[in-house]
Design a protein around this motif. Structure first.
Motif, mmCIF file in Angstrom:
data_model
loop_
_atom_site.group_PDB
_atom_site.id
_atom_site.type_symbol
_atom_site.label_atom_id
_atom_site.label_comp_id
_atom_site.label_asym_id
_atom_site.label_seq_id
_atom_site.Cartn_x
_atom_site.Cartn_y
_atom_site.Cartn_z
ATOM 1 N N ALA A 1 -9.728 5.152 4.425
ATOM 2 C CA ALA A 1 -10.415 4.348 3.403
ATOM 3 C C ALA A 1 -9.409 3.578 2.553
ATOM 4 O O ALA A 1 -9.641 2.416 2.211
ATOM 5 C CB ALA A 1 -11.294 5.241 2.526
ATOM 6 N N ASP A 2 -8.284 4.219 2.199
ATOM 7 C CA ASP A 2 -7.236 3.531 1.435
ATOM 8 C C ASP A 2 -6.697 2.343 2.225
ATOM 9 O O ASP A 2 -6.495 1.256 1.680
ATOM 10 C CB ASP A 2 -6.061 4.472 1.129
ATOM 11 N N ASP B 1 -8.198 0.698 4.693
ATOM 12 C CA ASP B 1 -9.236 -0.331 4.806
ATOM 13 C C ASP B 1 -9.330 -1.157 3.524
ATOM 14 O O ASP B 1 -9.446 -2.383 3.584
ATOM 15 C CB ASP B 1 -10.590 0.295 5.128
ATOM 16 N N THR B 2 -9.261 -0.493 2.383
ATOM 17 C CA THR B 2 -9.337 -1.201 1.101
ATOM 18 C C THR B 2 -8.130 -2.113 0.915
ATOM 19 O O THR B 2 -8.277 -3.280 0.540
ATOM 20 C CB THR B 2 -9.435 -0.193 -0.065
ATOM 21 N N ALA B 3 -6.938 -1.601 1.182
ATOM 22 C CA ALA B 3 -5.711 -2.387 0.982
ATOM 23 C C ALA B 3 -5.630 -3.577 1.929
ATOM 24 O O ALA B 3 -5.099 -4.624 1.571
ATOM 25 C CB ALA B 3 -4.483 -1.502 1.163
ATOM 26 N N LEU C 1 0.834 -1.204 0.000
ATOM 27 C CA LEU C 1 0.000 0.000 0.000
ATOM 28 C C LEU C 1 0.867 1.251 0.000
ATOM 29 O O LEU C 1 0.646 2.170 -0.803
ATOM 30 C CB LEU C 1 -0.921 0.004 1.224
ATOM 31 N N ARG D 1 -3.975 0.106 11.607
ATOM 32 C CA ARG D 1 -4.185 1.386 10.911
ATOM 33 C C ARG D 1 -3.191 2.430 11.419
ATOM 34 O O ARG D 1 -2.587 3.161 10.632
ATOM 35 C CB ARG D 1 -5.614 1.869 11.096
ATOM 36 N N GLN E 1 -8.224 -5.108 3.297
ATOM 37 C CA GLN E 1 -9.418 -5.944 3.225
ATOM 38 C C GLN E 1 -9.025 -7.385 2.916
ATOM 39 O O GLN E 1 -8.218 -7.649 2.042
ATOM 40 C CB GLN E 1 -10.354 -5.419 2.135
#
Length: 154
Positions: free
Chosen positions: A120-121, A123-125, A110, A140, A127
């Motif tokens: 959000a970035d 959380d997406t990476a 990431l 985080r 996931q």
């Protein structure tokens, strides 16, 4: 014999071409940092980098790697000095620690793409990277801290 480029070194292994990369790393190259979690590429514990991209190694046949470069958790640094590893330690992320190598490899990927990721970035990476201990808030924070460390070095 299958030739591989692992953590900056050329390696040769005599294995069935269908052997998953995870088992080649662990059983044939003595790189146990990459973990077996679920065996179906769903939990993220086996994440490594292939040419800089995060890949689940438990389902990838070694023959599918070809000349691409493999990086494992051991390849980030010899002494946990990579900014992500250092941030992980500072934020006391691990509890049981089992998922951590996969989590760290995903975080490094990431930060190679986004120097200052948003929540959000992150959380997406992250996931699909399962932490049964539930250290997601610390993960985080460690990613944010690593981002700052990496930005300060630039």
């Amino acid at each position: 014999m299958i030739k591989l480029h692992v953590n900056g070194k050329e390696k040769e292994v005599d294995v069935d071409p269908l052997t998953p990369v995870l088992w080649v790393l662990r059983d044939h190259l003595d790189l146990p940092g990459t973990k077996f979690g679920c065996g179906v590429a769903a939990c993220g514990a086996c994440t490594i980098h292939i040419d800089g991209l995060p890949v689940r190694s438990c389902q990838l046949p070694v023959a599918g790697v070809g000349t691409k470069k493999i990086t494992t958790i051991e390849g980030l640094s010899d002494n946990n000095t990579h900014p992500v590893q250092a941030a992980w330690i500072e934020e006391q992320v691990p509890q049981c620690g089992y998922c951590q190598s996969g989590q760290i490899m995903a975080a490094v990927a990431l930060l190679q793409k986004k120097k200052s990721p948003t929540d959000a970035d992150i959380d997406t990476a992250m996931q699909g990277h399962i932490c049964r201990c539930g250290t997601y808030p610390r993960i985080r924070e460690a990613i944010k801290k690593a981002s700052q460390k990496m930005s300060a070095k630039s």
